[in-house]
Write a protein that holds these residues in place. Structure first.
Motif, PDB file in Angstrom:
ATOM      1  N   LYS A  74       0.843  -1.201   0.000  1.00  0.00           N
ATOM      2  CA  LYS A  74       0.000   0.000   0.000  1.00  0.00           C
ATOM      3  C   LYS A  74       0.879   1.252   0.000  1.00  0.00           C
ATOM      4  CE  LYS A  74      -4.349  -0.581   2.500  1.00  0.00           C
ATOM      5  NZ  LYS A  74      -5.007  -0.468   3.801  1.00  0.00           N
ATOM      6  N   PHE A  93       1.443   4.243  -2.735  1.00  0.00           N
ATOM      7  CA  PHE A  93       1.161   5.604  -2.267  1.00  0.00           C
ATOM      8  C   PHE A  93       2.343   6.532  -2.539  1.00  0.00           C
ATOM      9  CE2 PHE A  93       2.212   8.322   1.423  1.00  0.00           C
ATOM     10  CZ  PHE A  93       1.175   9.229   1.401  1.00  0.00           C
ATOM     11  N   MET A 139       6.413   8.716  11.733  1.00  0.00           N
ATOM     12  CA  MET A 139       6.128   7.496  10.967  1.00  0.00           C
ATOM     13  C   MET A 139       6.850   7.542   9.620  1.00  0.00           C
ATOM     14  SD  MET A 139       2.166   6.612  11.854  1.00  0.00           S
ATOM     15  CE  MET A 139       1.398   8.164  12.211  1.00  0.00           C
ATOM     16  N   MET A 162       3.450   2.980   7.209  1.00  0.00           N
ATOM     17  CA  MET A 162       2.236   3.784   7.379  1.00  0.00           C
ATOM     18  C   MET A 162       2.134   4.795   6.244  1.00  0.00           C
ATOM     19  SD  MET A 162       0.838   2.717  10.285  1.00  0.00           S
ATOM     20  CE  MET A 162      -0.258   3.999  10.858  1.00  0.00           C
ATOM     21  N   LEU A 163       0.919   5.105   5.868  1.00  0.00           N
ATOM     22  CA  LEU A 163       0.689   6.109   4.827  1.00  0.00           C
ATOM     23  C   LEU A 163       0.792   7.497   5.465  1.00  0.00           C
ATOM     24  CD1 LEU A 163      -2.289   4.487   2.891  1.00  0.00           C
ATOM     25  CD2 LEU A 163       0.165   4.088   2.658  1.00  0.00           C
ATOM     26  N   GLU A 195       0.354  11.014   4.261  1.00  0.00           N
ATOM     27  CA  GLU A 195      -0.017  12.124   3.354  1.00  0.00           C
ATOM     28  C   GLU A 195       0.362  13.467   3.996  1.00  0.00           C
ATOM     29  OE1 GLU A 195      -0.688  13.358   0.067  1.00  0.00           O
ATOM     30  OE2 GLU A 195      -1.986  11.580   0.114  1.00  0.00           O
TER      31      GLU A 195
END
Lengths: 953, 80
Positions: A491, A495, A549, A791-792, A794
């Motif tokens: 993922k 991303f 993160m 972890m994503l 953004e």
């Protein structure tokens, strides 16, 4: 010369897989290859005379006192610079050597005052010792030229330089360059005219010297000497303890006459500091006996009434009765506590225990809320443990070091020196910081990349670094496959590969050119061991946790975790901020970072503590403030924190303080928070109690009492008294018993005890059955959570943005000589270096506003306004201004806002939109602050009570 | 504690989890975060705001999380 110098082996120990055997004075000695003859002799119990050599420095070979004879060689080589060889036969004693050494000493003493009886070093002087060793009986050249009339330099507040006593051994120069890395000391002229000088000024105070004291520690005479020793004489005993300033946690020896501290010297065996210290730990301990100390408990019914000095019993009973009254009237949840990152683990543990077991609530928090709470959250989510991954020694194996939002040479100076040592050995450096911190370009160190980003854009930058690593196939695929969860990684990979994260796309946001960013990413990913060190410039943002993160993602993606030389290393702010978090100071976690909702953990604590515990999280500090203003939170017990100065949006904080019906402050001084208190409980400094601190590398070190508590009780005893008065029994005999309970209830501390600490010196947790001697490096074979989790992350721009009204961004920080709110360092001579907080701004911004250096400038944000003096500095980038918060009257936090990290509510100190303009007088807040402080000072002065109040319970 | 501040904090949390392409996972993430980090009185205040003022100011993903996980998030009324 410290009391430890007597065990000095002359040159540093060496590590080698090859052992060399030689003979010294007929004795067979085996040492690692690369060892000096002097060191080998010391290992064999032979102490060769020396002056310029010390174990803390590489050999220099200048004094010629350490000469020896080597069979088969001509002449008399210096044993400090001669390395051992297989089969070598060394003689350290002979008639020829005796004559040579005595001749050398005669020359030295011919240019040295013969005032031993009145000299500050009398009884602890290497020159004196060596004169005795070599049997010097006469000095034939005393009438020749000398330096005996040269004037002493007493400009530094802590030590004096007397050139008349200098033997020009260059130990000080080498300590300044090799250990501290400042290169502030040098030798001038040549031959007989050679002298030691501090560069960059007319005297030590005006020079580039940072007053770390390394030169004083290694001086073999009284040429460089602590003023306290000059004034009071030589210490007679030594107690090893741990510094109470930053998160490096240096081991220090308090050298004493009776209970009086004469000086503090770094302990060479200290695992965190390896014999080094800084201007704060080494010298700024005088606050402990400052006249401002309050040693009598006090109470009052309103903050506008005079204090009443009372007995400990009366103060404790009053506080307990108030807390119980509030809980009865407003409900159990109307009270809470704040633990201190300056107090010991044992004391912090007791405060959270009191809150949970005696108050019956989880409303307990700690100052990590406003510094490294995002570290705890972010690292737990990704790696599984809320702590840094390495020991400080690890940096010596790093090949590239990425420093993000940290200023180690100011904030963590002893680590900063260690880092500079590694950089001088050739490791590469990348600095990510809006300001040009010293590390960017300092003697013999220059960053390969300085990514001078705009404040508030960290996450965009870390995403761009990760994008390059994915985009250019720099991933450590094998590490990721073996050590990380597959689905979150897939993922994340999709991303982060999106073009919106490319350096070319993010450059407009971060202000960092794509070429520079790509170069930095390649360097970090390919240079070998990549280590990340970060500070509050990462955490104190609305996306602080996201950035932590992002950093963990970067380390996992490149396989830079789980071995020496790499890792994710938060540089913790206060001495025991790691410990205070470990001890269960957060409102959602019991000791050992176990969530309060975890049934099994809670039952374990309920059984041990004998009370039911709440399984719901309590209020965080900012929640407490909001609830106080809202009218539902009424009582607060604050141990060793100064939230009225340190927390953001001062007017909001003080409004909350004023809304409380009972504020109990336990502290050394009537600090800013105590001015709003109803009960004052005198605190004890680190010199007055036993306990442990845990530093940024998870190292638990002993704090040892060197003098009795001035107010009669250590802080843990006071908390215990309060618990008992609340009806919850606590009967610990000493802090060792408290640690025994912590160890019993906390898996990562199972193996920790005072006995074990005595045995090992210090212990890095986890220390348990699996790691009986502690754990220098975390996540070696698997992550604490099993597999690492990507972890994503953004990027979300902060709400705090510049506009026409507030066109500049303010970022706040700290400097070398002062410590946080300054309660300690402002009460020492360190104020000579930083008598006030200044506003640093770029020349362009200054010129636009007609501001000159030293002008008074107003700094206004949507939260408030304060006035500081301007310091024009090219360290800043246009559009960004900077200040410190060490002086309460500066009002730096009047300007900062309550914007905070999304996950932890850590305040966004690093980004406040402001306007700056020339003004003629202080701000309205500062005028009001001055009036209030004067009123509180008068109320303190007018306090009533008798001496009997001091009697212990 | 005013509700505007709670709404703002909840929206920040929502924005972090909104990155997850799986909407249900995001909703669970928000609820888990609120349950594990917010005091019950704060969570209840947010739920009351959802009921009384239709969650005015809340980003949709937070409103969904509150509705999906109401039972888990419900707490004691206390702190305003």
């Amino acid at each position: 010369m410290s009391m430890h110098s007597h065990h000095d082996r002359g040159t540093p120990a060496r590590v080698s897989s090859r052992q060399v055997t030689l003979s010294i004075d007929g004795m067979t000695v085996t040492v690692p290859a690369g060892t000096s003859v002097m060191h080998a002799a010391a290992e064999a119990g032979v102490d060769i005379p020396r002056l310029c050599a010390t174990e803390q420095l590489e050999a220099f070979g200048s004094c010629r006192l350490c000469v020896v004879e080597v069979k088969g060689r001509r002449g008399y080589p210096a044993s400090c610079t001669t390395l051992v060889e297989e089969g070598m036969q060394v003689a350290t004693q002979s008639d020829a050597l005796f004559r040579l050494r005595r001749g050398v000493m005669e020359l030295y003493i011919s240019d040295h005052p013969l005032d031993c009886l009145t000299c500050a070093a009398n009884g602890n002087c290497e020159l004196q010792d060596m004169a005795g060793r070599v049997g010097l009986r006469e000095v034939r050249f005393a009438d020749g030229a000398n330096h005996l009339t040269e004037a002493a330099d007493t400009s530094n507040p802590y030590f004096a330089y007397d050139p008349a006593k200098c033997i020009v051994c260059s130990r000080c120069v080498r300590a300044c360059s090799d250990i501290q890395g400042s290169f502030a000391l040098t030798t001038t002229e040549r031959g007989f005219d050679t002298r030691i000088a501090a560069a960059g000024g007319d005297d030590f105070l005006a020079s580039e010297c940072v007053s770390c004291g390394a030169c004083v520690a290694v001086c073999p005479t009284a040429a460089l000497m602590e003023k306290s020793v000059i004034e009071l004489g030589q210490p007679r005993r030594s107690v090893t303890t741990t510094c109470a300033y930053c998160g490096v946690g240096c081991a220090l020896d308090a050298e004493l006459q009776g209970d009086r501290v004469i000086r503090m010297v770094p302990n060479p065996a200290g695992g965190a500091n390896r014999g080094h210290a800084c201007v704060k730990g080494r010298f700024a301990w005088g606050y402990a006996t400052h006249a401002d100390r309050i040693t009598t408990p006090m109470i009052r019914s309103s903050i506008h009434e005079p204090w009443q000095a009372v007995s400990w019993e009366a103060a404790i009973n009053h506080a307990a009765a108030e807390f119980r009254r509030l809980q009865e009237k407003y409900g159990a949840e109307s009270v809470g506590s704040i633990t201190s990152s300056r107090c010991t683990n044992e004391e912090t543990y007791l405060v959270q225990k009191l809150t949970r077991a005696a108050f019956g609530v989880n409303n307990v928090d700690t100052c990590a809320r406003v510094c490294h709470s995002p570290t705890g959250y972010g690292l737990k989510q990704t790696l599984g443990e809320s702590a840094g991954t390495q020991d400080f020694d690890s940096v010596m194996q790093a090949d590239v070091v990425l420093v993000i939002g940290a200023n180690p040479t100011d904030g963590h100076p002893v680590f900063g020196s260690r880092l500079k040592q590694r950089l001088r050995q050739g490791a590469k450096l990348i600095v990510v910081d809006p300001r040009a911190i010293d590390l960017v370009d300092t003697p013999h160190v220059r960053a390969s990349q300085h990514l001078k980003l705009r404040p508030g854009t960290n996450v965009a930058l870390v995403n761009a670094l990760a994008h390059v690593i994915v985009d250019e196939n720099l991933l450590d695929e094998a590490f990721v496959a073996a050590r990380c969860e597959a689905e979150p990684f897939a993922k994340w990979r999709a991303f982060i590969a999106d073009p919106r994260h490319s350096p070319e796309a993010t450059a407009a946001v971060t202000g960092v050119a794509a070429t520079e960013l790509r170069a930095a990413a390649r360097l970090y990913a390919t240079a070998g061991n990549g280590a990340i060190y970060y500070g509050l410039g990462v955490t104190e943002h609305s996306q602080g946790s996201t950035m932590v993160m992002g950093i963990a993602n970067l380390a996992m993606a490149t396989g830079n975790i789980g071995r020496p030389g790499v890792g994710v290393n938060p540089l913790r702010g206060q001495n025991n901020v790691q410990g205070s978090c470990d001890m269960g100071s957060f409102p959602h976690e019991l000791p050992g970072y176990r969530h309060v909702s975890d049934e099994a953990t809670r039952k374990q604590f309920e059984a041990a503590w004998g009370v039911p515990l709440s399984g719901e999280p309590g209020l965080r500090i900012p929640n407490m403030f909001d609830a106080a203003i809202g009218g539902s939170f009424k009582g607060l017990y604050v141990q060793g924190e100064d939230i009225a100065q340190s927390d953001p949006n001062t007017r909001h904080v003080t409004a909350a303080m004023e809304a409380l019906e009972c504020l109990v402050v336990q502290d050394l001084f009537l600090n800013e928070t105590a001015k709003f208190a109803h009960v004052f409980l005198p605190g004890a400094s680190f010199l007055e109690k036993d306990g442990t601190f845990t530093n940024a590398e998870r190292r638990i070190s002993r704090v040892r009492k060197v003098m009795p508590p001035l107010a009669g009780h250590a802080d843990w005893e006071v908390t215990q008294m309060l618990a008992n008065a609340l009806g919850y029994p606590m009967h610990y005999a000493d802090p060792a018993e408290i640690m025994a309970e912590i160890a019993r209830l906390t898996p990562s501390f199972h193996g920790v005890s005072y006995a074990r600490l005595e045995e090992l010196g210090s212990i890095q947790w986890p220390c348990n059955e699996a790691h009986p001697s502690g754990t220098p490096t975390l996540h070696e074979t698997e992550f604490v959570r099993g597999k690492g989790r990507f972890m994503l992350t953004e990027f979300v721009a902060t709400d705090e943005r510049v506009n026409r009204r507030f066109p500049l961004l303010l970022t706040t920080g700290r400097i070398l000589s002062q410590y946080n709110v300054g309660a300690q360092t402002r009460r020492t001579a360190n104020t000579v270096w930083h008598p006030e907080d200044l506003l640093e701004l770029h020349p362009v911004d200054a010129e636009d506003r007609g501001i000159r250096d030293g002008d008074r400038v107003g700094v206004a944000s949507r939260a408030g306004e304060t006035v500081l003096r301007a310091k024009i500095s090219e360290r800043m980038q246009p559009g960004v201004v900077y200040t410190t918060f060490h002086w309460p009257g500066s009002g730096a936090n009047v300007v900062t806002t309550e914007n905070s990290d999304w996950a932890t509510n850590c305040p966004e100190y690093k980004v406040t939109a402001v306007q700056v303009s020339r003004v003629e007088q202080v701000s309205a807040w500062q005028q009001q602050y001055a009036r209030f402080s004067a009123e509180q000072a008068a109320l303190l002065k007018d306090r009533s009570g008798t001496k009997a109040a001091d009697a212990p319970v | 504690m005013n509700i505007e501040r709670l709404v703002s904090m909840a929206n920040q949390i929502g924005t972090f989890f909104a990155t997850d392409p799986d909407a249900d996972a995001a909703s669970i993430g928000i609820a888990q975060h609120l349950a594990s980090c917010w005091a019950p009185s704060m969570r209840q205040a947010l739920l009351d705001h959802l009921d009384d003022r239709n969650g005015e100011g809340l980003v949709p993903i937070v409103g969904k999380a509150l509705r999906d996980h109401r039972e888990r998030l419900a707490g004691r009324r206390g702190h305003p």
